[in-house]
Design a protein around this motif. Structure first.
Motif, PDB file in Angstrom:
ATOM      1  N   ILE A 196       0.853  -1.183   0.000  1.00 34.54           N
ATOM      2  CA  ILE A 196       0.000   0.000   0.000  1.00 34.54           C
ATOM      3  C   ILE A 196       0.890   1.234   0.000  1.00 34.54           C
ATOM      4  O   ILE A 196       1.822   1.347   0.803  1.00 34.54           O
ATOM      5  CB  ILE A 196      -0.941   0.022   1.214  1.00 34.54           C
ATOM      6  CG1 ILE A 196      -1.934  -1.142   1.110  1.00 34.54           C
ATOM      7  CG2 ILE A 196      -1.689   1.341   1.300  1.00 34.54           C
ATOM      8  CD1 ILE A 196      -2.904  -1.227   2.241  1.00 34.54           C
ATOM      9  N   GLN A 197       0.662   2.133  -0.904  1.00 32.41           N
ATOM     10  CA  GLN A 197       1.417   3.373  -0.995  1.00 32.41           C
ATOM     11  C   GLN A 197       0.634   4.474  -0.304  1.00 32.41           C
ATOM     12  O   GLN A 197      -0.572   4.606  -0.477  1.00 32.41           O
ATOM     13  CB  GLN A 197       1.632   3.738  -2.465  1.00 32.41           C
ATOM     14  CG  GLN A 197       2.316   5.079  -2.683  1.00 32.41           C
ATOM     15  CD  GLN A 197       2.356   5.441  -4.167  1.00 32.41           C
ATOM     16  OE1 GLN A 197       2.020   4.636  -5.012  1.00 32.41           O
ATOM     17  NE2 GLN A 197       2.757   6.645  -4.468  1.00 32.41           N
ATOM     18  N   PHE A 198       1.309   5.268   0.515  1.00 33.25           N
ATOM     19  CA  PHE A 198       0.674   6.354   1.242  1.00 33.25           C
ATOM     20  C   PHE A 198       1.197   7.701   0.748  1.00 33.25           C
ATOM     21  O   PHE A 198       2.265   7.797   0.156  1.00 33.25           O
ATOM     22  CB  PHE A 198       0.972   6.255   2.744  1.00 33.25           C
ATOM     23  CG  PHE A 198       0.428   5.037   3.397  1.00 33.25           C
ATOM     24  CD1 PHE A 198      -0.908   4.945   3.726  1.00 33.25           C
ATOM     25  CD2 PHE A 198       1.249   3.968   3.682  1.00 33.25           C
ATOM     26  CE1 PHE A 198      -1.420   3.821   4.324  1.00 33.25           C
ATOM     27  CE2 PHE A 198       0.750   2.836   4.284  1.00 33.25           C
ATOM     28  CZ  PHE A 198      -0.586   2.762   4.609  1.00 33.25           C
ATOM     29  N   LEU A 249      -2.432  10.458 -11.364  1.00 31.68           N
ATOM     30  CA  LEU A 249      -3.096  10.304 -10.076  1.00 31.68           C
ATOM     31  C   LEU A 249      -2.095   9.881  -9.006  1.00 31.68           C
ATOM     32  O   LEU A 249      -2.193  10.312  -7.845  1.00 31.68           O
ATOM     33  CB  LEU A 249      -4.230   9.275 -10.197  1.00 31.68           C
ATOM     34  CG  LEU A 249      -5.344   9.361  -9.148  1.00 31.68           C
ATOM     35  CD1 LEU A 249      -5.949  10.766  -9.088  1.00 31.68           C
ATOM     36  CD2 LEU A 249      -6.436   8.341  -9.439  1.00 31.68           C
ATOM     37  N   HIS A 250      -1.116   9.068  -9.378  1.00 30.84           N
ATOM     38  CA  HIS A 250      -0.038   8.721  -8.448  1.00 30.84           C
ATOM     39  C   HIS A 250       0.744   9.970  -8.034  1.00 30.84           C
ATOM     40  O   HIS A 250       1.170  10.089  -6.875  1.00 30.84           O
ATOM     41  CB  HIS A 250       0.913   7.707  -9.081  1.00 30.84           C
ATOM     42  CG  HIS A 250       0.479   6.285  -8.940  1.00 30.84           C
ATOM     43  ND1 HIS A 250       0.509   5.606  -7.746  1.00 30.84           N
ATOM     44  CD2 HIS A 250      -0.016   5.423  -9.852  1.00 30.84           C
ATOM     45  CE1 HIS A 250       0.078   4.372  -7.921  1.00 30.84           C
ATOM     46  NE2 HIS A 250      -0.259   4.240  -9.193  1.00 30.84           N
ATOM     47  N   ASN A 251       0.940  10.898  -8.965  1.00 30.66           N
ATOM     48  CA  ASN A 251       1.641  12.135  -8.628  1.00 30.66           C
ATOM     49  C   ASN A 251       0.855  12.949  -7.609  1.00 30.66           C
ATOM     50  O   ASN A 251       1.438  13.591  -6.728  1.00 30.66           O
ATOM     51  CB  ASN A 251       1.882  12.961  -9.891  1.00 30.66           C
ATOM     52  CG  ASN A 251       2.922  12.336 -10.804  1.00 30.66           C
ATOM     53  OD1 ASN A 251       3.755  11.547 -10.356  1.00 30.66           O
ATOM     54  ND2 ASN A 251       2.877  12.665 -12.082  1.00 30.66           N
ATOM     55  N   CYS A 252      -0.480  12.942  -7.731  1.00 29.25           N
ATOM     56  CA  CYS A 252      -1.312  13.621  -6.726  1.00 29.25           C
ATOM     57  C   CYS A 252      -1.133  12.974  -5.362  1.00 29.25           C
ATOM     58  O   CYS A 252      -1.053  13.658  -4.332  1.00 29.25           O
ATOM     59  CB  CYS A 252      -2.786  13.574  -7.131  1.00 29.25           C
ATOM     60  SG  CYS A 252      -3.207  14.597  -8.550  1.00 29.25           S
ATOM     61  N   LEU A 253      -1.086  11.644  -5.344  1.00 27.63           N
ATOM     62  CA  LEU A 253      -0.871  10.927  -4.098  1.00 27.63           C
ATOM     63  C   LEU A 253       0.479  11.267  -3.500  1.00 27.63           C
ATOM     64  O   LEU A 253       0.595  11.581  -2.309  1.00 27.63           O
ATOM     65  CB  LEU A 253      -0.979   9.421  -4.364  1.00 27.63           C
ATOM     66  CG  LEU A 253      -0.495   8.468  -3.272  1.00 27.63           C
ATOM     67  CD1 LEU A 253      -1.311   8.643  -2.003  1.00 27.63           C
ATOM     68  CD2 LEU A 253      -0.572   7.031  -3.749  1.00 27.63           C
ATOM     69  N   VAL A 302      -6.056  12.147  -2.541  1.00 30.43           N
ATOM     70  CA  VAL A 302      -5.719  10.760  -2.872  1.00 30.43           C
ATOM     71  C   VAL A 302      -4.774  10.278  -1.781  1.00 30.43           C
ATOM     72  O   VAL A 302      -3.650  10.746  -1.693  1.00 30.43           O
ATOM     73  CB  VAL A 302      -5.026  10.666  -4.248  1.00 30.43           C
ATOM     74  CG1 VAL A 302      -4.882   9.214  -4.675  1.00 30.43           C
ATOM     75  CG2 VAL A 302      -5.781  11.473  -5.288  1.00 30.43           C
ATOM     76  N   GLU A 303      -5.222   9.345  -0.957  1.00 34.52           N
ATOM     77  CA  GLU A 303      -4.428   9.042   0.236  1.00 34.52           C
ATOM     78  C   GLU A 303      -3.909   7.616   0.309  1.00 34.52           C
ATOM     79  O   GLU A 303      -3.069   7.319   1.142  1.00 34.52           O
ATOM     80  CB  GLU A 303      -5.238   9.389   1.483  1.00 34.52           C
ATOM     81  CG  GLU A 303      -5.460  10.900   1.555  1.00 34.52           C
ATOM     82  CD  GLU A 303      -6.144  11.346   2.812  1.00 34.52           C
ATOM     83  OE1 GLU A 303      -6.768  10.500   3.470  1.00 34.52           O
ATOM     84  OE2 GLU A 303      -6.058  12.533   3.133  1.00 34.52           O
ATOM     85  N   HIS A 304      -4.378   6.722  -0.520  1.00 31.40           N
ATOM     86  CA  HIS A 304      -3.870   5.356  -0.544  1.00 31.40           C
ATOM     87  C   HIS A 304      -3.785   4.865  -1.983  1.00 31.40           C
ATOM     88  O   HIS A 304      -4.562   5.279  -2.835  1.00 31.40           O
ATOM     89  CB  HIS A 304      -4.830   4.395   0.183  1.00 31.40           C
ATOM     90  CG  HIS A 304      -4.678   4.366   1.659  1.00 31.40           C
ATOM     91  ND1 HIS A 304      -5.280   3.412   2.439  1.00 31.40           N
ATOM     92  CD2 HIS A 304      -4.017   5.172   2.510  1.00 31.40           C
ATOM     93  CE1 HIS A 304      -5.008   3.626   3.714  1.00 31.40           C
ATOM     94  NE2 HIS A 304      -4.255   4.690   3.769  1.00 31.40           N
ATOM     95  N   LEU A 332      -7.539   5.113  -3.023  1.00 28.88           N
ATOM     96  CA  LEU A 332      -8.549   5.487  -2.042  1.00 28.88           C
ATOM     97  C   LEU A 332      -8.508   6.997  -1.875  1.00 28.88           C
ATOM     98  O   LEU A 332      -7.443   7.571  -1.610  1.00 28.88           O
ATOM     99  CB  LEU A 332      -8.300   4.814  -0.701  1.00 28.88           C
ATOM    100  CG  LEU A 332      -9.429   4.989   0.312  1.00 28.88           C
ATOM    101  CD1 LEU A 332     -10.644   4.160  -0.100  1.00 28.88           C
ATOM    102  CD2 LEU A 332      -8.982   4.579   1.708  1.00 28.88           C
ATOM    103  N   LEU A 333      -9.660   7.649  -2.062  1.00 30.00           N
ATOM    104  CA  LEU A 333      -9.757   9.105  -1.944  1.00 30.00           C
ATOM    105  C   LEU A 333     -10.655   9.447  -0.774  1.00 30.00           C
ATOM    106  O   LEU A 333     -11.654   8.757  -0.521  1.00 30.00           O
ATOM    107  CB  LEU A 333     -10.320   9.699  -3.237  1.00 30.00           C
ATOM    108  CG  LEU A 333      -9.500   9.424  -4.497  1.00 30.00           C
ATOM    109  CD1 LEU A 333     -10.076   8.227  -5.246  1.00 30.00           C
ATOM    110  CD2 LEU A 333      -9.457  10.637  -5.410  1.00 30.00           C
TER     111      LEU A 333
END
Length: 347
Positions: free
Chosen positions: A3-5, A119-123, A148-150, A159-160
């Protein structure tokens, strides 16, 4: 499961606007202003004239044309291969949305890498996105802004969590805005086997107290997280009297502090979002192979597990804390149970 945070010290709209391209600021304001509205999306002839940037695409993840690194919005159209898309209302008046990676139109496992990367960049950098959920033909609900938190590698889903508003304070994400109890410096040092010097311990202690960490102290993030996890574990073990809430196991070496719905930050670390569970039970719970019926507070075992010794847990009552103020959250149990039912294919 990987899981990426979010990797930054805190999340806030103020910080996001400093990082994002200039045109994104007006777009963020538009999403907040129109949160909750149902109707045509702001696309094509319906696009606002005063924003200066396109707010959405026909489908999926929208990254405005040009050299922009970040996604600006997502649209859930409930296609079959987006079966994990859902909205969960939480008991703190916030919501979460699970959003599968954007895939090719044919529904194959091939992903549109450029959009998922946006979207990964937003996370990674802590920028929010607007969310549209399809209601019926030509009609969408604008949920507003969410962080975007997970990212879950196994489920290949983001997960948003929202809403992000100007009224929620400096740390606008509801997940990270709640302060947590101040630990002692000694507690922090013990957590790191004495490897943190006094200056760093002071900085960690300040971060734990305020919920914020200076941008130049990013290397301390893993230490702060570990200290928070240590606090959370101790508090949850005390709440459940060092006993597994499902099996009743009291062997401390076998117990873990689990979360009903796993989020980033201080608001995750409260007893209402936790269960003290035996290690194997926690793994099954995290994978939604077993869950808790929120109406009856009884254990539900998935169909695959009904062929194993875990079938004996089906229907068992959850062992609850003595302190009624620390009972598990109904809405969080309901969110977990809804996903369990969807994955298991049972009512």
């Amino acid at each position: 499961m990987t899981i990426q945070f979010f990797q930054g010290p805190t999340l806030s709209l103020e910080r996001a606007k400093r990082i994002a391209p200039t045109d994104y600021s007006k777009a963020y304001d538009w999403f907040m202003k129109h949160a909750g509205e149902i109707g045509p999306r702001p696309y094509g002839t319906n696009a606002p004239k005063d924003v200066g940037i396109t707010l959405c695409a026909q489908r999926g993840i929208h990254k405005p044309k040009g050299q922009f690194r970040y996604a600006l919005s997502i649209t859930s159209t409930a296609n079959p291969f987006y079966s994990t898309d859902r909205i969960h209302r939480l008991d703190d008046d916030t919501w979460v949305v699970s959003y599968s990676e954007q895939r090719q139109n044919d529904g194959s496992n091939d992903t549109n890498t450029i959009y998922n990367e946006a979207l990964h960049n937003c996370l990674h950098d802590g920028l929010p996105v607007g969310i549209f959920i399809k209601q019926n033909y030509g009609s969408f609900r604008c949920l507003g802004l969410a962080f975007v938190e997970h990212y879950d590698n196994e489920a290949r889903a983001f997960l948003l969590h929202g809403p992000v508003t100007t009224e929620t304070g400096k740390a606008l994400s509801p997940i990270v805005s709640e302060s947590i109890n101040r630990p002692t410096i000694e507690h922090v040092l013990i957590a790191y086997n004495g490897s943190v010097n006094g200056v760093l311990a002071d900085e960690i202690d300040r971060a734990l107290t305020t919920g914020q960490l200076n941008d130049d102290k990013g290397d301390l993030i893993p230490l702060v997280r570990a200290a928070r996890q240590r606090q959370y574990r101790d508090a949850l073990f005390e709440t459940y009297q060092s006993r597994c809430a499902i099996t009743g196991c009291c062997e401390g070496n076998a117990l873990q502090a689990g979360r009903i719905v796993s989020y980033l930050g201080a608001a995750s670390n409260r007893p209402s979002n936790g269960l003290c569970l035996r290690a194997d039970i926690r793994q099954l719970f995290d994978r939604h192979l077993l869950s808790i019926n929120p109406e009856h507070l009884t254990v539900r075992v998935s169909l695959p597990l009904m062929q194993s010794e875990y079938r004996n847990l089906n229907g068992r009552s959850l062992l609850l804390p003595a302190d009624k103020k620390k009972l598990p959250s109904y809405s969080r149990l309901a969110a977990h149970y809804a996903e369990f039912q969807e994955r298991d294919g049972t009512p």
